[in-house]
Write a protein that holds these residues in place. Sequence first.
Motif, PDB file in Angstrom:
ATOM      1  N   TYR A 296     -32.138  37.686  93.948  1.00 17.13           N
ATOM      2  CA  TYR A 296     -31.992  38.981  93.284  1.00 17.13           C
ATOM      3  C   TYR A 296     -33.281  39.308  92.533  1.00 17.13           C
ATOM      4  CZ  TYR A 296     -29.937  42.416  90.031  1.00 17.13           C
ATOM      5  OH  TYR A 296     -29.644  43.524  89.293  1.00 17.13           O
ATOM      6  N   LEU A 297     -33.845  40.474  92.794  1.00 13.57           N
ATOM      7  CA  LEU A 297     -35.099  40.924  92.197  1.00 13.57           C
ATOM      8  C   LEU A 297     -36.253  39.949  92.487  1.00 13.57           C
ATOM      9  CD1 LEU A 297     -33.870  42.274  88.742  1.00 13.57           C
ATOM     10  CD2 LEU A 297     -34.488  43.612  90.762  1.00 13.57           C
ATOM     11  N   GLY A 298     -36.179  39.298  93.647  1.00 17.25           N
ATOM     12  CA  GLY A 298     -37.216  38.335  93.999  1.00 17.25           C
ATOM     13  C   GLY A 298     -38.563  38.993  94.259  1.00 17.25           C
ATOM     14  N   VAL A 299     -39.635  38.359  93.817  1.00 16.89           N
ATOM     15  CA  VAL A 299     -40.992  38.874  93.994  1.00 16.89           C
ATOM     16  C   VAL A 299     -41.803  37.863  94.800  1.00 16.89           C
ATOM     17  CG1 VAL A 299     -43.100  39.623  92.843  1.00 16.89           C
ATOM     18  CG2 VAL A 299     -40.872  40.145  91.818  1.00 16.89           C
ATOM     19  N   ILE A 300     -42.444  38.318  95.868  1.00 15.99           N
ATOM     20  CA  ILE A 300     -43.224  37.445  96.743  1.00 15.99           C
ATOM     21  C   ILE A 300     -44.699  37.522  96.346  1.00 15.99           C
ATOM     22  CG2 ILE A 300     -43.939  37.023  99.137  1.00 15.99           C
ATOM     23  CD1 ILE A 300     -41.347  38.314 100.035  1.00 15.99           C
ATOM     24  N   GLY A 307     -39.873  37.090 104.065  1.00 15.27           N
ATOM     25  CA  GLY A 307     -38.752  36.664 104.887  1.00 15.27           C
ATOM     26  C   GLY A 307     -38.382  37.770 105.865  1.00 15.27           C
ATOM     27  N   ALA A 308     -37.302  37.517 106.606  1.00  7.79           N
ATOM     28  CA  ALA A 308     -36.876  38.509 107.600  1.00  7.79           C
ATOM     29  C   ALA A 308     -36.492  39.812 106.907  1.00  7.79           C
ATOM     30  CB  ALA A 308     -35.686  37.980 108.395  1.00  7.79           C
ATOM     31  N   VAL A 309     -36.992  40.929 107.436  1.00 10.16           N
ATOM     32  CA  VAL A 309     -36.659  42.229 106.897  1.00 10.16           C
ATOM     33  C   VAL A 309     -35.267  42.613 107.385  1.00 10.16           C
ATOM     34  CG1 VAL A 309     -37.263  44.664 106.813  1.00 10.16           C
ATOM     35  CG2 VAL A 309     -39.064  42.922 106.815  1.00 10.16           C
ATOM     36  N   SER A 310     -34.345  42.837 106.418  1.00  7.65           N
ATOM     37  CA  SER A 310     -32.964  43.146 106.778  1.00  7.65           C
ATOM     38  C   SER A 310     -32.715  44.638 106.651  1.00  7.65           C
ATOM     39  CB  SER A 310     -32.005  42.386 105.862  1.00  7.65           C
ATOM     40  OG  SER A 310     -32.039  42.934 104.563  1.00  7.65           O
ATOM     41  N   GLY A 311     -31.510  45.047 107.042  1.00  5.48           N
ATOM     42  CA  GLY A 311     -31.146  46.457 106.969  1.00  5.48           C
ATOM     43  C   GLY A 311     -30.942  46.927 105.545  1.00  5.48           C
ATOM     44  N   ARG A 312     -30.939  45.987 104.575  1.00  2.04           N
ATOM     45  CA  ARG A 312     -30.758  46.369 103.172  1.00  2.04           C
ATOM     46  C   ARG A 312     -31.885  45.766 102.348  1.00  2.04           C
ATOM     47  NH1 ARG A 312     -25.027  44.961 101.037  1.00  2.04           N
ATOM     48  NH2 ARG A 312     -25.732  46.349  99.374  1.00  2.04           N
ATOM     49  N   GLY A 313     -33.088  45.953 102.785  1.00  2.00           N
ATOM     50  CA  GLY A 313     -34.241  45.350 102.122  1.00  2.00           C
ATOM     51  C   GLY A 313     -34.614  46.049 100.838  1.00  2.00           C
ATOM     52  N   LEU A 314     -33.802  45.856  99.811  1.00  2.00           N
ATOM     53  CA  LEU A 314     -34.035  46.489  98.511  1.00  2.00           C
ATOM     54  C   LEU A 314     -34.342  45.414  97.468  1.00  2.00           C
ATOM     55  CD1 LEU A 314     -31.074  49.036  98.575  1.00  2.00           C
ATOM     56  CD2 LEU A 314     -33.490  49.506  99.037  1.00  2.00           C
ATOM     57  N   PRO A 315     -34.979  45.794  96.352  1.00  2.00           N
ATOM     58  CA  PRO A 315     -35.338  44.803  95.323  1.00  2.00           C
ATOM     59  C   PRO A 315     -34.161  43.990  94.813  1.00  2.00           C
ATOM     60  CG  PRO A 315     -36.459  46.864  94.901  1.00  2.00           C
ATOM     61  CD  PRO A 315     -35.501  47.148  96.021  1.00  2.00           C
ATOM     62  N   THR A 316     -32.970  44.618  94.799  1.00  2.00           N
ATOM     63  CA  THR A 316     -31.819  43.913  94.237  1.00  2.00           C
ATOM     64  C   THR A 316     -31.035  43.124  95.272  1.00  2.00           C
ATOM     65  OG1 THR A 316     -30.496  45.931  94.510  1.00  2.00           O
ATOM     66  CG2 THR A 316     -31.525  45.548  92.357  1.00  2.00           C
ATOM     67  N   ASN A 317     -31.511  43.087  96.526  1.00  2.00           N
ATOM     68  CA  ASN A 317     -30.790  42.369  97.574  1.00  2.00           C
ATOM     69  C   ASN A 317     -31.523  41.127  98.072  1.00  2.00           C
ATOM     70  OD1 ASN A 317     -28.441  43.903  97.856  1.00  2.00           O
ATOM     71  ND2 ASN A 317     -29.578  45.499  98.945  1.00  2.00           N
ATOM     72  N   GLY A 318     -32.677  40.844  97.540  1.00  2.00           N
ATOM     73  CA  GLY A 318     -33.421  39.687  98.009  1.00  2.00           C
ATOM     74  C   GLY A 318     -34.859  39.764  97.554  1.00  2.00           C
ATOM     75  N   VAL A 322     -43.194  42.715  95.765  1.00  2.00           N
ATOM     76  CA  VAL A 322     -44.439  41.985  95.960  1.00  2.00           C
ATOM     77  C   VAL A 322     -45.281  42.028  94.696  1.00  2.00           C
ATOM     78  CG1 VAL A 322     -45.645  44.010  96.881  1.00  2.00           C
ATOM     79  CG2 VAL A 322     -46.443  41.710  97.499  1.00  2.00           C
ATOM     80  N   ALA A 323     -45.987  40.953  94.435  1.00  2.00           N
ATOM     81  CA  ALA A 323     -46.924  40.905  93.310  1.00  2.00           C
ATOM     82  C   ALA A 323     -48.245  41.502  93.787  1.00  2.00           C
ATOM     83  CB  ALA A 323     -47.106  39.464  92.851  1.00  2.00           C
ATOM     84  N   ASP A 324     -48.405  42.824  93.636  1.00  2.00           N
ATOM     85  CA  ASP A 324     -49.552  43.558  94.176  1.00  2.00           C
ATOM     86  C   ASP A 324     -50.729  43.484  93.202  1.00  2.00           C
ATOM     87  OD1 ASP A 324     -51.323  45.394  95.271  1.00  2.00           O
ATOM     88  OD2 ASP A 324     -49.696  46.706  95.946  1.00  2.00           O
ATOM     89  N   PRO A 325     -51.847  42.865  93.636  1.00  2.00           N
ATOM     90  CA  PRO A 325     -52.993  42.749  92.720  1.00  2.00           C
ATOM     91  C   PRO A 325     -53.792  44.038  92.584  1.00  2.00           C
ATOM     92  CG  PRO A 325     -53.549  41.791  94.828  1.00  2.00           C
ATOM     93  CD  PRO A 325     -52.113  42.226  94.932  1.00  2.00           C
TER      94      PRO A 325
END
Length: 565
Positions: A296-300, A307-318, A322-325
């Motif tokens: 939940y609210l995971g940041v890569i 990871g695999a892009v799912s049909g519900r690729g939202l911040p609160t679902n996985g 991204v940590a954008d520099p």
Amino acid sequence: MTEKEIRHFHLFCGLGGGAAGFNRGEARIGNLQARFRCLGGVDSSPLAIADFSRLAGVHGTVMDLFDRAQYRAFHGKEPPADWREATPADIRQAAGNERPHIVFTSPPCKAFSGLLSESKSKTAKYQALNQLTLRGIWLTLEAWHDDPPEFVLLENVPRIQNRGRHLLDQIVPLLQKYGYAVAETTHDCGELGGLAQSRKRFLLVARHMEKVPPFLYEPKKSPLLHIGDILGRMPLPGDAVAGPMHRVPSLQWKTWVRLAFVEAGSDWRSLNKLAVQDGFLRDYLIVPADHRRNDYLGVIPWDEHTGAVSGRGLPTNGRYSVADPRFQGSAEYGQYGVRDWSDTSGAVSGQSAPGGGRYAVADPRNPSGKVFGKYAVTPWNDPSGTVISGSTTGQGAFAVADPRTGLNRGRGDDYLTAAHYGVMPWSATAGAVSAAAAHDNGRWSVADPRTASAAESLPHPNTPATVIIEALDGTWHRPFTTLELASLQGLVDPEAHLELEGLNDSAWRERIGNAVPPPAAQAIAGVMGQALLLAWSGETFLLNAMPIWVKPVAVALSVAGVVRE
């Protein structure tokens, strides 16, 4: 091989840990092989005797060993009409009217232990309890005065050498009068039995010089195991297959939270490192685990793959952030920004709203009238706030950080409190399992790496619950179960089932903590059996790489007199 029977008998036998260990003793000299048989045991607790009868394989005897004066001093009243003092004849009868080769006594150690304060141990009640050490030895010697046992043992806590010195100074000459050489020794049951706990104990060893001339050698020592070596072989706590003794205690929710924030290997003092603001943890938030919304609210990180892009690729679902520099600050990216009270504002724009930039302020003034000091604790060196008619901990800063904890650090009287809420690492060795082992009076919790999901919602702080909170180190900080304490004590193999008499966890734990670890008793029985076989075969010397027991240099128990480590 010729089998020789070695008979043992136990006073203050408890649930039978010592007897069970002696039954497993092994000794062999030439063509002689020992077979240990228990004659019985005596204890004042009917529940302990019921356990003893199962573990030792022979019926025990419920018997109060106080004399009348000791009974009055301990209980504060006269004994009932049908009560009578135990006699040497009663002891012989409890042994089936047979003569033992070894008598093992383990009298109550409560008043000798650091679990009891020095002042309380000196009261008449606990002095009467201490005197059972002397009375037990006297009853033993008189019971078989015409044919004394080859060995008489007295097991207790090491502190008996200080608090019970006056009693030992009476016991030693009494044993010498009956023809015994006496040695006062200390050992670690964990090393003798290969346990996952360090359990330092005192053992007075009396060897009848005429009957047993050979030296008595020390048992072989083994390295201490890790807690995880034992607990890792057991089912997870609460598994029905392990029975009622393997249930996790129901603690208040706030106690679970405290345990989760205790660093493994530390105790309640870890909580001092937490920042508490307005009665709440400032830097942490506890939320229910939800496996449907992992990460939940995971940041890569920028340099990792997604990871695999799912049909519900939202911040609160996985892990869909991204940590954008490549960050360039602007009003647009300062959405929901909050400025310090002492900072200057940015330029006021036509879209000056909380969602449009840093247009919120941390206002220290309290226009709402909300009590920000609720459950606050005032430092010892700060002034108090105004005392009002509702001056309680829930109304403001009406609690104090008092440095006078009352812990007598360094004097040994703070055993129960110095390790309050202590949590042991999975790879560490446990301390000695005591009769009072509980989550809030010592290091009786473990950082279990086998975590699972938590509750769906957070309960009230005072609500009793059995939950799993994943601690900061990724483990489950939880109290030892009663069955785990029994396994650490060596009373049962981790894979085995155990159910003691009664239905009370605290009573079970008391009997477990008072028990002699069977593996340690087995090691002691082995070297005593070896000495007996040597005597019966006519030998007086055995080439052995192990040191002679209780010798400072090379003094053997064949020397008449007292040897102290």
